[in-house]
Design a protein around this motif. Structure first.
Motif, short mmCIF file in Angstrom:
data_model
loop_
_atom_site.label_atom_id
_atom_site.label_comp_id
_atom_site.label_asym_id
_atom_site.label_seq_id
_atom_site.Cartn_x
_atom_site.Cartn_y
_atom_site.Cartn_z
N LYS A 166 0.83 -1.21 0.00
CA LYS A 166 0.00 0.00 0.00
C LYS A 166 0.87 1.26 0.00
O LYS A 166 0.54 2.24 -0.64
N ILE A 167 1.98 1.23 0.72
CA ILE A 167 2.86 2.41 0.80
C ILE A 167 3.56 2.65 -0.53
O ILE A 167 3.62 3.78 -1.02
N ASP A 168 4.08 1.58 -1.13
CA ASP A 168 4.84 1.73 -2.37
C ASP A 168 3.99 2.23 -3.52
O ASP A 168 4.48 2.92 -4.41
N ASP A 169 2.70 1.90 -3.51
CA ASP A 169 1.80 2.32 -4.59
C ASP A 169 1.11 3.65 -4.32
O ASP A 169 0.37 4.14 -5.16
N ASN A 170 1.33 4.25 -3.16
CA ASN A 170 0.61 5.45 -2.75
C ASN A 170 1.37 6.70 -3.17
O ASN A 170 2.47 6.96 -2.70
N GLU A 171 0.75 7.49 -4.03
CA GLU A 171 1.36 8.73 -4.51
C GLU A 171 1.01 9.91 -3.62
O GLU A 171 1.57 11.00 -3.78
N SER A 172 0.07 9.73 -2.69
CA SER A 172 -0.37 10.86 -1.86
C SER A 172 0.52 11.09 -0.64
O SER A 172 0.30 12.03 0.12
N ILE A 173 1.52 10.25 -0.43
CA ILE A 173 2.47 10.44 0.67
C ILE A 173 3.34 11.65 0.34
O ILE A 173 3.86 11.76 -0.78
N GLN A 197 8.30 9.80 1.46
CA GLN A 197 8.27 8.68 0.52
C GLN A 197 9.52 7.82 0.67
O GLN A 197 10.59 8.30 1.02
N GLY A 198 9.35 6.53 0.42
CA GLY A 198 10.48 5.60 0.48
C GLY A 198 10.77 5.14 1.90
O GLY A 198 9.86 4.76 2.65
N THR A 199 12.02 5.19 2.28
CA THR A 199 12.47 4.65 3.58
C THR A 199 11.77 5.29 4.78
O THR A 199 11.37 4.56 5.69
N PRO A 200 11.58 6.62 4.84
CA PRO A 200 10.89 7.18 6.02
C PRO A 200 9.50 6.59 6.23
O PRO A 200 9.12 6.24 7.35
N ALA A 201 8.72 6.48 5.16
CA ALA A 201 7.36 5.93 5.28
C ALA A 201 7.40 4.47 5.73
O ALA A 201 6.58 4.04 6.56
N ILE A 202 8.36 3.72 5.23
CA ILE A 202 8.48 2.31 5.60
C ILE A 202 8.85 2.17 7.08
O ILE A 202 8.28 1.34 7.81
N ALA A 238 6.63 0.52 10.04
CA ALA A 238 7.17 -0.58 10.87
C ALA A 238 7.04 -0.25 12.35
O ALA A 238 6.69 -1.11 13.16
N SER A 239 7.29 1.00 12.71
CA SER A 239 7.18 1.37 14.13
C SER A 239 5.74 1.33 14.60
O SER A 239 5.46 0.91 15.73
N ILE A 240 4.79 1.73 13.76
CA ILE A 240 3.37 1.66 14.14
C ILE A 240 2.93 0.21 14.28
O ILE A 240 2.21 -0.15 15.22
N LEU A 241 3.40 -0.65 13.38
CA LEU A 241 3.07 -2.08 13.48
C LEU A 241 3.65 -2.67 14.76
O LEU A 241 2.98 -3.43 15.47
N ALA A 242 4.89 -2.30 15.10
CA ALA A 242 5.51 -2.80 16.34
C ALA A 242 4.73 -2.31 17.56
O ALA A 242 4.51 -3.08 18.51
N MET A 243 4.30 -1.06 17.54
CA MET A 243 3.53 -0.54 18.68
C MET A 243 2.18 -1.24 18.81
O MET A 243 1.69 -1.45 19.92
N SER A 244 1.60 -1.61 17.68
CA SER A 244 0.30 -2.29 17.74
C SER A 244 0.42 -3.65 18.43
O SER A 244 -0.52 -4.09 19.09
N PHE A 245 1.57 -4.28 18.30
CA PHE A 245 1.76 -5.58 18.96
C PHE A 245 1.94 -5.44 20.47
O PHE A 245 1.81 -6.41 21.19
#
Length: 197
Positions: free
Chosen positions: A157-164, A169-174, A178-185
């Protein structure tokens, strides 16, 4: 049986090696561009984790500890894991060449994947018996797979999203994802005690 289920689910959700303990991050960020690569890498890591536990637990219990050379644990475990990864790589190259090619450099990097070594050492440090060690390594591998598959979906979803915004874009968004996913756990903390307690 209750203890085995607690070990399994805690390794998948609460003590997830990628999202809670941050072990094995290089493959997490490198292989999750495509879902099939993430799944293939996950299967290889699960296989190596379980097989490494099957081999390293008896070596520690029956060879290193009785002879007073437990301090050699890390060196011996790394050599065992390296041999197992070579076995997996040779097998994949012969029977699954497309997956072998898509994993590229990340397959040999399982040798230095600290999650695999971490599982082998944690089994010993926690004082688990052989069966509990196998369950823990399976749970760690399944947790690894869960994190890889979830993040592969997020990255698509991130790689295909032009509205970022351009700056993200790129590494910062990734890394933010990743940090939001880790916090969700972190929300799973206490869940195993609540269910099995």
């Amino acid at each position: 049986m209750k203890i085995m289920l607690m070990i399994l689910f805690s390794m998948i959700l609460i003590n997830n090696y990628l999202l809670s303990q941050f072990l094995g991050i290089c493959s997490f960020l490198g292989v999750t561009k495509k879902l099939d690569s993430a799944v293939g890498m996950s299967y290889a890591v699960i296989f190596v984790m379980v097989l490494a536990t099957v081999v390293t637990w008896p070596i520690q219990t029956f060879l290193l500890d009785p002879n007073g050379i437990g301090y050699m644990q890390t060196v011996v475990f790394i050599l065992v894991i390296a041999a197992l990864v070579q076995l997996v790589e040779i097998t994949m190259k012969k029977y699954m060449p497309a997956l072998h090619k898509s994993l590229g450099i990340f397959l040999p990097l399982i040798t230095t994947n600290c999650a695999v070594l971490g599982v082998a050492i944690t089994n010993i440090d926690n004082g688990y018996n052989f069966a509990q060690s196998i369950v823990e390594s399976l749970g760690a591998g399944l947790g690894y797979m869960l994190a890889m598959v979830l993040f592969a979906g997020i990255r698509s979803k991130i790689d295909d999203n032009e509205s970022i915004p351009k700056a993200f874009q790129g590494t910062p968004a990734i890394l933010i994802a990743a940090s939001i996913l880790a916090m969700s756990f972190m929300g799973f903390s206490g869940m195993v005690d609540g269910i099995f307690g």
